[in-house]
Enzyme design. Structure first.
Site, PDB file in Angstrom:
ATOM      1  N   GLY A  63       0.826  -1.217   0.000  1.00  0.00           N
ATOM      2  CA  GLY A  63       0.000   0.000   0.000  1.00  0.00           C
ATOM      3  C   GLY A  63       0.854   1.258   0.000  1.00  0.00           C
ATOM      4  O   GLY A  63       0.596   2.198  -0.768  1.00  0.00           O
ATOM      5  N   CYS A  90       2.099   0.942  13.004  1.00  0.00           N
ATOM      6  CA  CYS A  90       0.685   1.210  13.294  1.00  0.00           C
ATOM      7  C   CYS A  90       0.424   0.818  14.756  1.00  0.00           C
ATOM      8  O   CYS A  90      -0.618   0.270  15.077  1.00  0.00           O
ATOM      9  CB  CYS A  90      -0.243   0.509  12.314  1.00  0.00           C
ATOM     10  SG  CYS A  90       0.015  -1.252  12.217  1.00  0.00           S
TER      11      CYS A  90
HETATM   12  N1  SAM Z   1       4.318  -1.280   4.186  1.00  0.00           N
HETATM   13  C1  SAM Z   1       3.280  -2.269   4.034  1.00  0.00           C
HETATM   14  C2  SAM Z   1       2.105  -1.618   3.363  1.00  0.00           C
HETATM   15  O1  SAM Z   1       1.928  -0.430   3.470  1.00  0.00           O
HETATM   16  O2  SAM Z   1       1.337  -2.339   2.699  1.00  0.00           O
HETATM   17  C3  SAM Z   1       2.895  -2.905   5.344  1.00  0.00           C
HETATM   18  C4  SAM Z   1       4.068  -3.532   6.051  1.00  0.00           C
HETATM   19  S1  SAM Z   1       3.655  -4.457   7.485  1.00  0.00           S
HETATM   20  C5  SAM Z   1       3.374  -3.193   8.629  1.00  0.00           C
HETATM   21  C6  SAM Z   1       5.197  -5.052   7.994  1.00  0.00           C
HETATM   22  C7  SAM Z   1       5.865  -6.017   7.032  1.00  0.00           C
HETATM   23  O3  SAM Z   1       7.175  -6.267   7.519  1.00  0.00           O
HETATM   24  C8  SAM Z   1       5.203  -7.386   6.905  1.00  0.00           C
HETATM   25  O4  SAM Z   1       4.834  -7.596   5.571  1.00  0.00           O
HETATM   26  C9  SAM Z   1       6.304  -8.378   7.322  1.00  0.00           C
HETATM   27  O5  SAM Z   1       6.298  -9.548   6.504  1.00  0.00           O
HETATM   28  C10 SAM Z   1       7.546  -7.563   7.104  1.00  0.00           C
HETATM   29  N2  SAM Z   1       8.737  -7.930   7.900  1.00  0.00           N
HETATM   30  C11 SAM Z   1       8.811  -8.474   9.124  1.00  0.00           C
HETATM   31  N3  SAM Z   1      10.091  -8.601   9.508  1.00  0.00           N
HETATM   32  C12 SAM Z   1      10.852  -8.118   8.487  1.00  0.00           C
HETATM   33  C13 SAM Z   1      12.259  -8.002   8.246  1.00  0.00           C
HETATM   34  N4  SAM Z   1      13.130  -8.380   9.167  1.00  0.00           N
HETATM   35  N5  SAM Z   1      12.662  -7.473   7.087  1.00  0.00           N
HETATM   36  C14 SAM Z   1      11.766  -7.088   6.147  1.00  0.00           C
HETATM   37  N6  SAM Z   1      10.428  -7.198   6.304  1.00  0.00           N
HETATM   38  C15 SAM Z   1       9.984  -7.689   7.454  1.00  0.00           C
END
Ligand code: SAM
Length: 442
Positions: A270, A384
């Site tokens: 997003g 969030c």
């Molecule tokens: N930015 C996205 C959006 O706006 O659609 C939402 C991201 S969500 C809050 C957090 C994301 O971080 C998840 O998709 C998760 O798989 C990823 N994540 C978790 N640990 C991570 C890491 N060590 N490195 C990269 N991504 C990671």
């Protein structure tokens, strides 16, 4: 009752939730995808599952008033009682007698012939005292907010210390209110006027929701609409469904056309797609995520939205030189307490230990990003979450180790203050001279 009974499907999802470890929303989506329910029944099933999970603690208090604490209630029977009570006390479009009848029939259909009598007795007893119980439920919200609003006590206590009594109560109420649907206009494919015209033709009712960080014509609330997947305007990528709070972090990044950007935690995309829109598709965004399945969603969303400047990468341990990116967005994994109304079982999964675990990951992501930023570049850290441990405290911990960064701006969006999902955004600026001094001193 047939296999297309929304109450039976709801009971099944509630049982699966106890054993599968899957998120309720995912279980519900899977069940509804193949159920073939009419729209009204689909709505009822959704309402029953989400309502019962949200109000679980309060419903269980009602169950405890009429059952013997020494005799453990089977999970399936507890779920049936929760469903029955939820229909009696939380839904006004189902006649209470019908709710009792349906629940008792459901118990029989599930093979609980003996126990159906107990369910009948408990629910009928509640029918005789509905006014009194409604008053007890209303009083409980004041005298015992955690129980009255069905949240874990430790979390309510934590929020009380953070926000005070009244804001906490507003937050608890917010978390129990079904979320609204918001759209962001995709200006890579259309503009607000054209989209509004198309929505009118598609029988979508909408309203612009201006905020200081979005302007007047970017975010819209969709108030009534046909099933969203059936909308050509959605399929054609004219808009993306996202809460206005999610637009703050990309805006704060200040990405310019032609720049090289890293969106470090990008899935489902997003914010990536909105960044591409802000850059007018010019330049490059490297969108990474640890989760390959979710990363696929970034690809799909970008394709649908006409985003052409994004390269998806599963993790960033690529052959990539340090100090490469002009700007980096870290939309970190977090406790999600700012979006609790959208994640119905989150409150029952969360713990202080989990928040501490996430904080370590968040700090690691900040450090990883800092190593890949160009001298003088910009880092935006966002979550969030409403928890200072994951927000200002994490940022300050980072700044304590990296004196070559300064905090340019910091903002916490609070649902009860802004009427949007909770979000935290910090903009950190790298001081190119500071890094020279750091290298010289190290
Ligand atoms: N930015 C996205 C959006 O706006 O659609 C939402 C991201 S969500 C809050 C957090 C994301 O971080 C998840 O998709 C998760 O798989 C990823 N994540 C978790 N640990 C991570 C890491 N060590 N490195 C990269 N991504 C990671």
């Amino acid at each position: 009752m047939n296999s297309k009974n929304p109450r039976q499907i709801a009971a099944r999802v509630l049982s699966q939730r106890l054993t599968s470890g899957e998120f309720t929303e995912n279980l519900l989506e899977t069940a509804l995808a193949t159920a073939g329910l009419a729209p009204a029944d689909r709505g009822l099933c959704h309402e029953l599952v989400c309502g019962v999970v949200r109000w679980q603690a309060t419903l269980d208090r009602l169950i405890a008033r009429k059952t013997d604490p020494a005799r453990e209630l089977r999970p399936a029977l507890r779920n049936l009682l929760r469903l029955g009570l939820y229909q009696i006390f939380w839904l006004d479009r189902i006649p209470p007698h019908a709710a009792v009848h349906e629940t008792v029939e459901q118990a029989k259909q599930a093979g609980y012939h003996t126990q159906a009598g107990l369910i009948n007795a408990i629910l009928r007893a509640y029918l005789r005292e509905t006014d009194e119980i409604r008053k007890i439920l209303a009083d409980m919200k004041i005298s015992q907010p955690a129980l009255g609003w069905s949240h874990p006590g430790w979390l309510v206590e934590k929020w009380r210390r953070q926000f005070g009594e009244d804001p906490t109560r507003q937050l608890l109420e917010w978390n129990n209110t079904p979320p609204k649907t918001f759209a962001r206009v995709n200006t890579l494919k259309t503009d607000a006027d054209q989209l509004c015209e198309r929505w009118r033709a598609e029988k979508v009712e909408f309203e612009a929701v201006p905020h200081d960080w979005t302007g007047a014509h970017l975010a819209f609330e969709l108030k009534a609409y046909p099933p969203l997947p059936s909308l050509p305007s959605l399929r054609d990528g004219w808009f993306y469904l996202q809460d206005p709070s999610t637009l703050l972090a990309p805006t704060q990044l200040g990405a310019q056309p032609g720049e090289l950007i890293w969106d470090q935690c990008a899935a489902p995309g997003g914010k990536t797609a909105f960044l591409a829109q802000l850059m007018n598709n010019a330049g490059k965004i490297v969108a990474s995520d640890v989760d390959p399945v979710r990363l696929r969603l970034v690809k799909d969303n970008c394709a649908r939205l006409g985003v052409t400047c994004v390269e998806t990468v599963q993790n960033i341990d690529l052959p990539m030189p340090a100090a490469r990116f002009d700007r980096i967005l870290i939309d970190a994994p977090c406790s999600n307490t700012g979006v609790m109304r959208r994640r119905v079982d989150l409150r029952w999964r969360l713990s202080l230990e989990e928040i501490a675990r996430l904080q370590k990951i968040q700090l690691g992501l900040l450090q990883q990003a800092a190593a890949k930023l160009k001298p003088g570049g910009v880092l935006v850290y966002s979550t969030c979450s409403l928890e200072p441990e994951e927000n200002s405290a994490t940022v300050r911990q980072f700044l304590a180790t990296r004196t070559d960064f300064t905090l340019a701006t910091e903002r916490q969006l609070l649902p009860f203050a802004e009427g949007v999902d909770g979000a935290y955004v910090a903009r950190l600026k790298h001081d190119a001279r500071g890094s020279v001094a750091l290298e010289a001193g190290s």
